[in-house]
Enzyme design. Structure first.
Site, short mmCIF file in Angstrom:
data_model
loop_
_atom_site.label_atom_id
_atom_site.label_comp_id
_atom_site.label_asym_id
_atom_site.label_seq_id
_atom_site.Cartn_x
_atom_site.Cartn_y
_atom_site.Cartn_z
N THR A 28 0.80 -1.22 0.00
CA THR A 28 0.00 0.00 0.00
C THR A 28 0.84 1.28 0.00
O THR A 28 0.38 2.31 -0.50
CB THR A 28 -0.93 0.05 1.23
OG1 THR A 28 -0.13 -0.12 2.42
CG2 THR A 28 -1.98 -1.06 1.17
N PHE A 63 0.67 3.81 9.54
CA PHE A 63 0.90 4.86 8.53
C PHE A 63 1.38 4.29 7.20
O PHE A 63 1.92 5.03 6.38
CB PHE A 63 1.93 5.86 9.06
CG PHE A 63 3.16 5.20 9.63
CD1 PHE A 63 4.20 4.83 8.80
CD2 PHE A 63 3.25 4.93 10.98
CE1 PHE A 63 5.32 4.21 9.31
CE2 PHE A 63 4.37 4.30 11.51
CZ PHE A 63 5.41 3.95 10.67
N TYR A 64 1.22 3.00 6.96
CA TYR A 64 1.73 2.38 5.74
C TYR A 64 0.81 2.59 4.54
O TYR A 64 0.37 1.64 3.89
CB TYR A 64 1.92 0.87 5.95
CG TYR A 64 3.20 0.47 6.65
CD1 TYR A 64 4.14 1.42 7.06
CD2 TYR A 64 3.49 -0.87 6.89
CE1 TYR A 64 5.31 1.04 7.70
CE2 TYR A 64 4.66 -1.26 7.52
CZ TYR A 64 5.55 -0.32 7.92
OH TYR A 64 6.71 -0.71 8.54
N GLY A 65 0.51 3.81 4.26
CA GLY A 65 -0.32 4.10 3.11
C GLY A 65 -0.19 5.56 2.73
O GLY A 65 0.33 6.37 3.49
#
Length: 341
Positions: A28, A63-65
């Site tokens: 993502t 916060f991986y997007g």
């Protein structure tokens, strides 16, 4: 295919997992995310291959997007909603503890609660949050206070185990004294093997903590598929990293070429050789490569079962010692300031 296993540490020392973990970030956090179905197949492949009674560590982040920044957690939630039978066969580790709108560390009590609650909200109860860790050490808050806050959240039943990330050996020891740490996540690969890396690995072994070794493939560079900056798309974040800049990249290719020669003699891929080397650093060390394809997930997992002879390990070590890597691991003073916190 035989898959090696090991156990985690701290309060998760009774959890048996595949020796190679699965990083989900690039599903993502990329300009061109893969389809949900492709991501799901990549996750399923690893869990299906793990031996009966063991789990696979899935590594995600709050916060991986990019749009939205919580899209990785939402992907995880959708996966377990569609395949609920896989929930108990995965160990979910999530990084958080940054500000709500940026990637600045914020380990205040209020923000850690916000970060954990946001994670749980996005998971929607489809998967238990097994472990939570702050992505970076906040220099404004003592590690004793940070781990103390997370220990309180464990007592409240929000998640089960505590991890640490990108910390020094001394900070790891101090954090572990407050509450047992189950996993410490640091960058480890043939081109990221600093003195502090060795200290953290040794300290973790002493204290009975598992090491999640992220970027064991040097963000893809050690696979041998990147030979010039133009091999990366214009919007690829790696183009901003020092090690991928033209002059540095050309210099660093010598390391890849030397490792490739060893891999060819071993009849494995350069990627598998790197993962096998990281795995050989200790029973408690879990390589943490990312994968968005089922075939790559299986290739990575199988590398954890590749045995290196003492002569092969020494040959790889000689290559690492003989090739100075040019460029910082990250870019910018603000980010570099939080390494080895």
């Amino acid at each position: 295919m035989t898959i090696s296993t090991t156990t985690l540490g701290g309060t998760a020392s009774n959890v048996t997992v595949a020796k190679v973990a699965h990083g989900l970030m690039q599903m993502t956090w990329t300009p061109s995310p893969v389809s949900d179905e492709q991501a799901f197949e990549a996750i399923k492949a690893g869990i299906d291959a793990a031996p009966t009674g063991s789990k696979v560590v899935l590594n995600s982040g709050e916060f991986y997007g990019t749009n939205p920044r919580t899209s990785n957690l939402e992907l995880v939630s959708w996966f377990f909603e569609k395949y609920p039978e896989y929930a108990d066969r995965a160990f979910l580790s999530v990084k958080g503890g940054t500000t709500a709108t940026a990637l600045e560390p914020d380990s205040s009590d209020a923000n850690l609660r916000r970060s954990v609650d946001t994670t749980l909200e996005k998971l929607r109860g489809k998967k238990r949050l097994d472990l939570f860790q702050c992505a970076r050490v906040d220099h404004r808050v003592s590690i004793e206070e940070t781990i103390g806050t997370l220990a309180t959240l464990v007592k409240e039943g929000k998640f089960d185990h505590i991890g640490m990330s990108e910390c020094s050996a001394d900070t790891l020891r101090r954090g572990h004294a407050v509450h047992p740490i189950s996993i410490v996540e640091i960058e480890v690969s043939p081109w990221s093997y600093e003195e502090e890396t060795k200290k953290v690995i040794a300290t973790a072994e002493e204290l009975g903590i598992a090491v999640a070794a992220y970027s064991p493939l040097g963000r893809g560079f050690l696979t041998g598929s990147i030979k010039k900056p133009e091999d990366l798309k214009e919007n690829d974040l790696r183009r901003r990293l020092d090690r991928f800049k033209d002059e540095n990249l050309r210099h660093n290719l010598a390391l890849v070429e030397a490792l490739t020669t060893i891999a060819e003699k071993k009849k494995v891929t350069p990627a598998q050789l790197s993962i096998a080397w990281v795995s050989a650093l200790g029973k408690h060390v879990l390589p943490l490569p990312g994968s968005s394809k089922a075939s790559r997930t299986l290739e990575n997992l199988s590398a954890g079962d590749i045995q290196l002879s003492s002569a092969e390990f020494a040959e790889i070590q000689k290559v690492i010692d003989g090739h100075e890597v040019k460029g910082h691991r990250y870019f910018g003073e603000a980010i570099n300031a939080h390494l080895w916190g």
